[in-house]
Every structure is written in structure tokens, then in C-alpha cells.
Design a protein around this motif. Structure first.
Motif, PDB file in Angstrom:
ATOM      1  N   LEU A   3      10.692   1.244   0.466  1.00  0.00           N
ATOM      2  CA  LEU A   3      10.985   2.674   0.364  1.00  0.00           C
ATOM      3  C   LEU A   3      10.801   3.156  -1.075  1.00  0.00           C
ATOM      4  CD1 LEU A   3      14.130   2.856   2.666  1.00  0.00           C
ATOM      5  CD2 LEU A   3      11.806   3.598   3.228  1.00  0.00           C
ATOM      6  N   LYS A   4      11.232   2.339  -2.022  1.00  0.00           N
ATOM      7  CA  LYS A   4      11.140   2.719  -3.437  1.00  0.00           C
ATOM      8  C   LYS A   4       9.694   2.953  -3.856  1.00  0.00           C
ATOM      9  CE  LYS A   4      13.660   0.721  -6.853  1.00  0.00           C
ATOM     10  NZ  LYS A   4      14.022  -0.377  -7.781  1.00  0.00           N
ATOM     11  N   VAL A   5       8.783   2.055  -3.457  1.00  0.00           N
ATOM     12  CA  VAL A   5       7.390   2.222  -3.883  1.00  0.00           C
ATOM     13  C   VAL A   5       6.703   3.371  -3.152  1.00  0.00           C
ATOM     14  CG1 VAL A   5       7.139  -0.166  -4.646  1.00  0.00           C
ATOM     15  CG2 VAL A   5       6.446   0.460  -2.324  1.00  0.00           C
ATOM     16  N   ASN A   6       7.328   3.888  -2.107  1.00  0.00           N
ATOM     17  CA  ASN A   6       6.813   5.062  -1.392  1.00  0.00           C
ATOM     18  C   ASN A   6       7.660   6.290  -1.707  1.00  0.00           C
ATOM     19  OD1 ASN A   6       4.497   4.552   0.682  1.00  0.00           O
ATOM     20  ND2 ASN A   6       5.753   2.698   0.700  1.00  0.00           N
ATOM     21  N   THR A   7       8.157   6.372  -2.946  1.00  0.00           N
ATOM     22  CA  THR A   7       8.998   7.489  -3.372  1.00  0.00           C
ATOM     23  C   THR A   7       8.444   8.110  -4.637  1.00  0.00           C
ATOM     24  OG1 THR A   7      10.909   6.292  -2.490  1.00  0.00           O
ATOM     25  CG2 THR A   7      11.383   8.200  -3.859  1.00  0.00           C
ATOM     26  N   PRO A   8       7.501   9.042  -4.504  1.00  0.00           N
ATOM     27  CA  PRO A   8       7.008   9.711  -5.715  1.00  0.00           C
ATOM     28  C   PRO A   8       8.109  10.582  -6.334  1.00  0.00           C
ATOM     29  CG  PRO A   8       5.814  10.464  -3.754  1.00  0.00           C
ATOM     30  CD  PRO A   8       6.840   9.496  -3.306  1.00  0.00           C
TER      31      PRO A   8
ATOM     32  N   ALA B  71       0.869  -1.176   0.000  1.00  0.00           N
ATOM     33  CA  ALA B  71       0.000   0.000   0.000  1.00  0.00           C
ATOM     34  C   ALA B  71       0.908   1.228   0.000  1.00  0.00           C
ATOM     35  CB  ALA B  71      -0.884  -0.006   1.239  1.00  0.00           C
ATOM     36  N   ARG B  72       0.341   2.361  -0.140  1.00  0.00           N
ATOM     37  CA  ARG B  72       1.115   3.592  -0.110  1.00  0.00           C
ATOM     38  C   ARG B  72       0.524   4.480   0.974  1.00  0.00           C
ATOM     39  NH1 ARG B  72       2.372   0.380  -3.622  1.00  0.00           N
ATOM     40  NH2 ARG B  72       3.176   0.841  -5.671  1.00  0.00           N
TER      41      ARG B  72
ATOM     42  N   GLY C  92       9.981  15.941   0.959  1.00  0.00           N
ATOM     43  CA  GLY C  92       8.688  16.204   0.344  1.00  0.00           C
ATOM     44  C   GLY C  92       7.555  16.184   1.352  1.00  0.00           C
ATOM     45  N   VAL C  93       6.351  16.336   0.821  1.00  0.00           N
ATOM     46  CA  VAL C  93       5.145  16.380   1.642  1.00  0.00           C
ATOM     47  C   VAL C  93       4.231  15.259   1.189  1.00  0.00           C
ATOM     48  CG1 VAL C  93       3.150  17.809   2.254  1.00  0.00           C
ATOM     49  CG2 VAL C  93       5.383  18.868   1.936  1.00  0.00           C
TER      50      VAL C  93
END
Length: 149
Positions: A88-93, A20-21, A111-112
Motif C-alpha cells: 500500500l505504501k509504494v502505491n501511495t503518491p 509495480a505501480r 485521489g485519482v
């Protein structure tokens, strides 16, 4: 050799899609995982917690005001450093990056919203990513007190 590489790549893709994100709605999470089961207890007062299972991960998602503010990941065989890198990668826009703060013992995302990631204290096989500001606000809002005891 080609077969091994193809299987490794497929496993990596499946793993990346298993998360999930932070910031997603309950509906977006249900699309990613399917229906989870609501947990009887809460990690954070004033929230709802749901548990999902996918691609070898057990994921607890904490929902506050309709959005995910914390996700706790665990694998049956332990959560390796490689798995943490993928989480971490999948939570890095785009436009954000993670850095490890050695003093605090956690990863911090630019970031925000400001996200932090860390191994769960006392359970190094669990890895948590949370929206720091949202979780701190919930803790302050729902601070326990001894009135009425």
C-alpha cells in the motif's frame, strides 16, 4: 545487533522496490522487473496479463490500453499484513492515503485514480490492488453474452 538492523533495512528496501505501480506502462514495469512472461489466460476480458518474479514476490500485472490496471501479489511463504502495508505504501503518491473499509473488507485509496486493495477471495495469501474505475469499465465493455449459443 547493528548487522541485523542493516540486513533488515536492506530487505525492506528491496521489498519496497519489488512492486509495480498501478497506472505504469508495460515499459515502466519492465524497467522495474525485467521482462515478464505473458500469461495465456486473462483475468479481465480485453486485457493482457504478465507474470513477474522479484524479491520473493510473484506479481501478476494486468494491462489495459497500455497501462497497469490491476496487480496481484503473492509470496511463497504467504503475504503478511506487514507486506500488505508495504504494498500500500509504494502505491501511495503524495496527497493520497489509504483507509480500511471494514464493511467492504478492503483498503481504499483517496485521489485519482481510485484504487482498492484486498486479499483475493479464497486465496488470502494473494493481495490485489486495482484501479476500480478502469476495471469496472473493462468488465462492462467486455460483458459476456449468450448470443450465438
Amino acid at each position: 545487533m547493528k548487522h541485523f538492523l542493516a540486513l533488515s533495512f536492506a530487505a525492506l528496501l528491496a521489498q519496497m522496490n519489488a512492486h509495480a505501480r498501478v497506472g505504469e506502462t508495460r515499459e515502466e514495469i519492465a524497467i522495474r522487473y525485467g521482462e515478464g512472461k505473458q500469461m495465456p489466460s486473462q483475468r479481465l476480458a480485453g486485457t493482457e496479463s504478465f507474470e513477474y518474479s522479484k524479491s520473493g514476490f510473484i506479481v501478476e500485472v494486468v494491462i489495459l490500453d497500455g497501462k497497469s490496471v490491476m496487480e496481484i501479489y503473492a509470496r511463497k511463504e504467504g503475504t503478511s499484513d506487514e507486506a500488505i502495508k508495504e504494498l500500500l505504501k509504494v502505491n501511495t503518491p503524495v496527497g493520497t492515503a489509504w483507509r480500511f473499509d471494514k464493511k467492504a473488507g478492503r483498503w481504499e485509496r483517496s485521489g485519482v485514480p481510485r484504487l482498492v486493495g484486498y486479499r483475493w477471495p479464497g486465496h488470502p495469501d494473494f493481495f490485489c490492488i486495482k484501479d476500480l474505475k478502469a476495471c469496472e469499465a473493462a468488465e462492462k465493455k467486455n460483458k459476456p453474452n449468450a448470443e450465438g449459443l
